[in-house]
Design an enzyme around this catalytic site. Structure first.
Site: not given
Ligand code: NAD
Length: 494
Positions: A188, A241, A246, A264, A299, A398
């Site tokens: 997804k 994310g 998470g 992650e 991230c 963050e």
């Molecule tokens: P997010 O957590 O909002 O979304 C990530 C994914 O989760 C998306 O596909 C989203 O649709 C899904 N999601 C959101 N809410 C959900 C729920 N309630 N249930 C199930 N799925 C859900 O993050 P974002 O805004 O897309 O990305 C930014 C974040 O990602 C930052 O915190 C960043 O640090 C992190 N990130 C981490 C790494 C790593 O390798 N550690 C790499 C890139 C980004």
């Protein structure tokens, strides 16, 4: 090298897929859709299907049936290797098209998507394809008359949920290792960046990877993401994310089938700058790249700089001078310093951090303004706050935007304590000319990656991931394969 005009023409040709790709073809989903807008202009790019629970179930069933058929999971190693190498070649052939899709969807500089993200992903598919026939299983020491085998077996259906900041790379980081060891995948993409993943699923089939091995389901987090997290027939869920989301995935696993979950998550990575740094001007360039590359949506962005007081003032001026090279512009223009912020909502969130810091004891050194251009107000200047209180929101949370917090320190022990005083532990960097200090701090800083005399180093061949609120499990390198296999012990009495 392509010019601004070339990229504008490439963007005009872009085709954006909008429907789920399940079992080797685009399929109809339910009625629910969401808007995909270009943050650089505010323009509506496409109305994308929110796959929803029924579509998630169809995708998991397609993945399971392909897995059970053995057409990929039990195919010869050479078959899988060659198909994955062909897939990598196709990604390389379509690099410009895929780079444009990411830039349109989420606002990054197309030149970065094309010159950095795509080559990294292509290399990664090649790396895991080549690993397929080079990893041996184990034979345990056992009593005479017996043989104990320790086998690594694919787990079955891997679900991957990824963010929008590196749409192609985040896909490759999950899909390439999961696929290499024989699993089927349901991915997804983030709602802000569905287009490249849908096109890549189509290219996988074109490369001869059997239908159903890679399924891509666009959708919102609370609907499609949640349904995937709760699905009883997903064996592993690999998430990248925010830390907040998470946590949901751990709950979903507990509420459903105890699927394995790998997280992650976010970070607040520190860059420790000592007076004995070999080259302070070069270090300031590292600092600038560490916070302003990809609009700060990284991230492992080094969003906290801890600098030794004796070089503090000089260093702040050097960093501020770098801001000019990161002025936001049209993401399709290779001359732009940064692109657009992914959405007006994310821009609002970034500006809330800026406004709170403005009202605090911190000093705004440069930037701090939201910019409107091309009909969109999703742009933020490269921003630096100095003398940031280490207990303040800006120092601890963050931002995921181009906002840097600088705090001076007096001793190495103080710098170390500040670096480790964080809910996160993804990455850290240290600028020092002292070998002893480099070793001491890389040992004592609690972060998944510590870079000395550089910033945020990573490669396909080294693990990437964090400690504490940054999650667990590692992407990249051969270690990532461990997430997608189970250990099976086979005893033979002969
Ligand atoms: P997010 O957590 O909002 O979304 C990530 C994914 O989760 C998306 O596909 C989203 O649709 C899904 N999601 C959101 N809410 C959900 C729920 N309630 N249930 C199930 N799925 C859900 O993050 P974002 O805004 O897309 O990305 C930014 C974040 O990602 C930052 O915190 C960043 O640090 C992190 N990130 C981490 C790494 C790593 O390798 N550690 C790499 C890139 C980004």
């Amino acid at each position: 090298m392509r010019s601004h005009q070339d990229w504008v023409q490439e963007a005009a040709k872009a085709t954006l897929h909008t429907r789920p790709f399940i079992g080797g073809r685009f399929v109809e989903a339910g009625q629910a859709t969401f808007e995909n807008r270009n943050p650089a202009t505010g323009e509506l790019l496409s109305e994308v299907a929110d796959t929803g629970a029924a579509g998630v179930d169809a995708a998991v069933r397609a993945a399971r049936s392909t897995y059970d058929s053995g057409v990929w999971s039990r195919a010869g190693m050479r078959f899988r290797r060659e198909r994955m190498l062909r897939f990598a070649d196709l990604l390389a052939d379509h690099a410009a098209e895929l780079a444009v899709l990411d830039s349109l969807d989420m606002g990054k500089r197309v030149a970065d998507a094309h010159d950095l993200d795509l080559p990294f992903s292509v290399d990664l598919f090649r790396y895991y394809a080549e690993a397929i026939d080079k990893i041996n299983d184990e034979v345990a020491p056992t009593p005479p008359g017996t043989l104990g085998l320790i086998r690594r077996v694919p787990l079955g259906v891997v679900a991957a949920v990824i963010p929008w900041n590196y749409p192609v790379d985040m896909l490759a980081w999950k899909v390439a290792p999961a696929m290499a060891v024989g699993n089927s995948v349901v991915l997804k993409p983030a709602e802000q960046s569905p287009s490249s993943a849908l096109r890549i699923a189509e290219l996988a089939v074109e490369a001869g990877i059997p239908e159903g091995v890679l399924n891509v389901i666009p959708g919102l987090g609370e609907t499609t993401g949640k349904a995937l997290g709760l699905h009883p027939d997903v064996d592993v869920l690999a998430f990248t994310g925010s830390t907040e989301v998470g946590r949901y995935f751990l709950q979903y696993a507990g509420q459903s089938n105890l699927k394995q979950v790998w997280l992650e998550c976010g970070g607040k990575s520190p860059h420790l700058v000592f007076a004995d740094a070999v080259d302070l001007a070069e270090t300031a360039k590292h600092t600038a790249a560490g916070i302003w590359f990809n609009q700060g949506a990284v991230c492992s962005a080094h969003s906290r700089v801890l600098v030794e007081r004796s070089v503090h003032e000089e260093f702040v001026s050097l960093v501020a001078a770098e801001a000019a090279s990161y002025a936001p512009g049209d993401p399709l223009d290779p001359a732009a310093g940064m692109g657009a912020i992914v959405s007006p909502e994310q821009t609002d969130a970034i500006m809330r951090f800026v406004d709170e810091a403005r009202d605090s004891s911190a000093r705004l050194v440069t930037g701090g303004e939201r910019i409107t251009r091309d009909g969109s107000d999703s742009y933020v200047q490269p921003t630096v706050f100095d003398d940031v209180d280490p207990t303040s929101t800006l120092a601890r949370e963050e931002v995921f935007g181009p906002v840097l917090a600088i705090t001076p320190f007096d001793t190495e022990a103080e710098a170390l304590a500040l670096a480790n005083d964080s809910a996160y532990g993804l990455a850290a960097s240290v600028a020092t000319g002292s070998l002893g200090r480099a070793h001491r701090l890389s040992e004592q800083i609690h972060a998944g990656t510590v870079t000395v005399n550089g910033v945020d180093a990573f490669s396909a061949w080294t693990p990437f991931g964090g400690f504490k609120g940054s999650g667990f499990g590692r992407d990249l390198s051969l270690h990532a394969l461990d997430k997608y296999v189970g250990l099976k012990t086979v005893w033979i009495n002969h």
